[in-house]
Scaffold this motif. Structure first.
Motif, PDB file in Angstrom:
ATOM      1  N   LEU A  62      52.594  47.818  26.593  1.00  0.00           N
ATOM      2  CA  LEU A  62      52.064  49.047  27.193  1.00  0.00           C
ATOM      3  C   LEU A  62      52.115  49.025  28.721  1.00  0.00           C
ATOM      4  O   LEU A  62      51.589  49.923  29.373  1.00  0.00           O
ATOM      5  CB  LEU A  62      50.627  49.281  26.716  1.00  0.00           C
ATOM      6  CG  LEU A  62      50.472  49.403  25.188  1.00  0.00           C
ATOM      7  CD1 LEU A  62      49.007  49.492  24.800  1.00  0.00           C
ATOM      8  CD2 LEU A  62      51.233  50.610  24.670  1.00  0.00           C
ATOM      9  N   VAL A  63      52.704  47.981  29.292  1.00  0.00           N
ATOM     10  CA  VAL A  63      52.879  47.963  30.748  1.00  0.00           C
ATOM     11  C   VAL A  63      54.366  47.845  31.087  1.00  0.00           C
ATOM     12  O   VAL A  63      55.157  47.372  30.277  1.00  0.00           O
ATOM     13  CB  VAL A  63      52.063  46.829  31.437  1.00  0.00           C
ATOM     14  CG1 VAL A  63      50.596  46.958  31.117  1.00  0.00           C
ATOM     15  CG2 VAL A  63      52.587  45.461  31.076  1.00  0.00           C
ATOM     16  N   ARG A  64      54.705  48.311  32.275  1.00  0.00           N
ATOM     17  CA  ARG A  64      56.107  48.363  32.672  1.00  0.00           C
ATOM     18  C   ARG A  64      56.392  47.319  33.755  1.00  0.00           C
ATOM     19  O   ARG A  64      55.466  46.873  34.451  1.00  0.00           O
ATOM     20  CB  ARG A  64      56.439  49.763  33.198  1.00  0.00           C
ATOM     21  CG  ARG A  64      56.400  50.822  32.106  1.00  0.00           C
ATOM     22  CD  ARG A  64      56.711  52.218  32.634  1.00  0.00           C
ATOM     23  NE  ARG A  64      55.619  52.784  33.403  1.00  0.00           N
ATOM     24  CZ  ARG A  64      54.581  53.459  32.853  1.00  0.00           C
ATOM     25  NH1 ARG A  64      54.492  53.613  31.551  1.00  0.00           N
ATOM     26  NH2 ARG A  64      53.626  53.934  33.615  1.00  0.00           N
ATOM     27  N   ASP A  79      47.649  49.183  38.280  1.00  0.00           N
ATOM     28  CA  ASP A  79      48.168  50.209  37.374  1.00  0.00           C
ATOM     29  C   ASP A  79      47.462  50.180  36.025  1.00  0.00           C
ATOM     30  O   ASP A  79      47.350  51.201  35.359  1.00  0.00           O
ATOM     31  CB  ASP A  79      49.671  49.991  37.163  1.00  0.00           C
ATOM     32  CG  ASP A  79      50.427  50.105  38.476  1.00  0.00           C
ATOM     33  OD1 ASP A  79      50.490  51.219  39.011  1.00  0.00           O
ATOM     34  OD2 ASP A  79      50.924  49.070  38.971  1.00  0.00           O
ATOM     35  N   ALA A  80      47.034  48.994  35.628  1.00  0.00           N
ATOM     36  CA  ALA A  80      46.408  48.865  34.311  1.00  0.00           C
ATOM     37  C   ALA A  80      45.454  47.685  34.313  1.00  0.00           C
ATOM     38  O   ALA A  80      45.552  46.780  35.159  1.00  0.00           O
ATOM     39  CB  ALA A  80      47.484  48.680  33.231  1.00  0.00           C
ATOM     40  N   VAL A  81      44.532  47.709  33.360  1.00  0.00           N
ATOM     41  CA  VAL A  81      43.622  46.580  33.115  1.00  0.00           C
ATOM     42  C   VAL A  81      43.800  46.207  31.659  1.00  0.00           C
ATOM     43  O   VAL A  81      43.779  47.088  30.789  1.00  0.00           O
ATOM     44  CB  VAL A  81      42.157  47.002  33.347  1.00  0.00           C
ATOM     45  CG1 VAL A  81      41.206  45.858  33.008  1.00  0.00           C
ATOM     46  CG2 VAL A  81      41.947  47.475  34.778  1.00  0.00           C
ATOM     47  N   ILE A  82      43.998  44.922  31.383  1.00  0.00           N
ATOM     48  CA  ILE A  82      44.039  44.489  29.978  1.00  0.00           C
ATOM     49  C   ILE A  82      42.811  43.615  29.720  1.00  0.00           C
ATOM     50  O   ILE A  82      42.589  42.613  30.414  1.00  0.00           O
ATOM     51  CB  ILE A  82      45.332  43.722  29.634  1.00  0.00           C
ATOM     52  CG1 ILE A  82      46.558  44.635  29.826  1.00  0.00           C
ATOM     53  CG2 ILE A  82      45.274  43.214  28.188  1.00  0.00           C
ATOM     54  CD1 ILE A  82      47.890  44.002  29.450  1.00  0.00           C
ATOM     55  N   VAL A  83      42.015  44.029  28.731  1.00  0.00           N
ATOM     56  CA  VAL A  83      40.787  43.303  28.380  1.00  0.00           C
ATOM     57  C   VAL A  83      40.988  42.608  27.038  1.00  0.00           C
ATOM     58  O   VAL A  83      41.457  43.223  26.073  1.00  0.00           O
ATOM     59  CB  VAL A  83      39.588  44.282  28.299  1.00  0.00           C
ATOM     60  CG1 VAL A  83      38.308  43.511  27.976  1.00  0.00           C
ATOM     61  CG2 VAL A  83      39.431  45.058  29.603  1.00  0.00           C
ATOM     62  N   ARG A  96      45.032  52.272  33.942  1.00  0.00           N
ATOM     63  CA  ARG A  96      44.981  52.471  32.489  1.00  0.00           C
ATOM     64  C   ARG A  96      44.152  51.342  31.865  1.00  0.00           C
ATOM     65  O   ARG A  96      44.216  50.193  32.297  1.00  0.00           O
ATOM     66  CB  ARG A  96      46.396  52.480  31.882  1.00  0.00           C
ATOM     67  CG  ARG A  96      47.320  53.508  32.524  1.00  0.00           C
ATOM     68  CD  ARG A  96      48.579  53.751  31.705  1.00  0.00           C
ATOM     69  NE  ARG A  96      49.371  52.569  31.437  1.00  0.00           N
ATOM     70  CZ  ARG A  96      50.172  51.984  32.315  1.00  0.00           C
ATOM     71  NH1 ARG A  96      50.275  52.430  33.552  1.00  0.00           N
ATOM     72  NH2 ARG A  96      50.877  50.922  31.966  1.00  0.00           N
ATOM     73  N   PHE A  97      43.397  51.681  30.838  1.00  0.00           N
ATOM     74  CA  PHE A  97      42.462  50.729  30.207  1.00  0.00           C
ATOM     75  C   PHE A  97      43.032  50.339  28.840  1.00  0.00           C
ATOM     76  O   PHE A  97      43.070  51.155  27.924  1.00  0.00           O
ATOM     77  CB  PHE A  97      41.093  51.407  30.095  1.00  0.00           C
ATOM     78  CG  PHE A  97      39.993  50.637  29.438  1.00  0.00           C
ATOM     79  CD1 PHE A  97      40.084  49.274  29.169  1.00  0.00           C
ATOM     80  CD2 PHE A  97      38.821  51.295  29.081  1.00  0.00           C
ATOM     81  CE1 PHE A  97      39.040  48.582  28.556  1.00  0.00           C
ATOM     82  CE2 PHE A  97      37.771  50.629  28.478  1.00  0.00           C
ATOM     83  CZ  PHE A  97      37.895  49.275  28.206  1.00  0.00           C
ATOM     84  N   ILE A  98      43.492  49.090  28.761  1.00  0.00           N
ATOM     85  CA  ILE A  98      44.142  48.592  27.539  1.00  0.00           C
ATOM     86  C   ILE A  98      43.321  47.425  26.995  1.00  0.00           C
ATOM     87  O   ILE A  98      42.880  46.557  27.758  1.00  0.00           O
ATOM     88  CB  ILE A  98      45.580  48.101  27.866  1.00  0.00           C
ATOM     89  CG1 ILE A  98      46.430  49.255  28.428  1.00  0.00           C
ATOM     90  CG2 ILE A  98      46.235  47.476  26.635  1.00  0.00           C
ATOM     91  CD1 ILE A  98      47.717  48.798  29.112  1.00  0.00           C
TER      92      ILE A  98
END
Ligand code: MG
Length: 267
Positions: free
Chosen positions: A79-81, A119-123, A146-148
């Protein structure tokens, strides 16, 4: 050649509990392989790196290649680029997966976070989770990242009983931000796509897949998402004598060894 008759095995509560293999599970995997079945290991546990997993497989006597393992960390990284800056509120498995797709893994330190837009956070699950992680994840999401989530399992089975899982950490960030995470792991779409890619299955091709797991809400729902048979084992979070579960399993056995025996007969 697509692996249409593959067996997809959950790890925690199916193959092992913590560092202890579940009795008979290693022999059952070997038997599936001897029978020519592709065995794919599928875990919502995002904390460990692929190398950590391969070492753990080797320690219990299984020769498993990187292509035979799908983790929720890898699913989250789908889900990330490339080039994106991604805050890692999770373990080393997530850092590795982010780097493998060419994105930048930003650790939870004030200086790293202050270095540019996220750009995003992965938890995901990590035992080092602390207020600082919650704070930095909160700030990044409030600022538009973005919250992933790698997975939303409330608990995680260990030999000493269940402990809070990645979903409990995700819930803290959801509560603080008032936002819902996009969940990458079982039973959601990103990891379903990862499994299809690994098995070389196109479109809605599903014939003959078997998904073995101990948790109906993730493994059972994953089986449904893949069009696979759901085989429930009682060696993890679901115990013998349980009430109705959703989805209800297509077959149920005490453990993987008994499941393989029920399917292919005793050796
Ligand atoms: Mg499990």
């Amino acid at each position: 050649m697509p692996d249409a008759n593959a067996w997809i095995l959950d790890l925690d509560g199916v193959l092992w509990l913590g560092d202890q293999p579940i009795p008979g599970s290693v022999g059952a995997v070997r038997r599936l392989e001897q029978l020519g079945r592709r065995v794919l290991f599928l875990t919502n546990n995002s904390a460990a790196t692929v190398a950590d997993y391969l070492t753990k497989f080797a320690r219990i006597g299984l020769a498993v290649g990187g292509d035979d393992l799908c983790t929720s960390a890898q699913a989250a990284a789908m889900l990330v680029r490339p080039e994106e800056r991604v805050l890692v509120c999770a373990g080393p498995g997530v850092t590795e997966a982010i780097q493998n797709v060419g994105a930048v893994a930003v650790p939870i330190t004030a200086t790293a976070v202050a270095d540019g837009v996220l750009d995003a956070v992965i938890v995901g699950f990590h035992r080092e989770f602390a207020y600082e992680s919650l704070l930095q994840a909160f700030r990044a999401i409030e600022a538009g990242a973005r919250f992933i989530a790698t997975n939303d399992d409330a608990t995680y089975p260990t030999p000493e009983g269940p402990i809070p899982g990645g979903g409990s950490i995700v819930a803290a960030v959801e509560y603080a931000t008032g936002r819902r995470a996009t969940v990458a792991g079982k039973p959601f779409a990103p990891i379903a796509q990862l499994v299809r890619d690994r098995l070389g299955l196109g479109g809605d091709e599903t014939a003959g897949l078997t998904m073995v797991g101990d948790r109906p809400s993730t493994d059972g729902a994953m089986a449904r998402a893949l069009g696979a048979r759901f085989a429930l084992v009682l060696s993890g979070v679901t115990k013998a004598g349980h009430g109705p579960v959703d989805p209800s399993p297509d077959c149920e056995e005490l453990d993987l060894e008994q499941l393989v025996e029920a399917e292919f007969g005793r050796v």
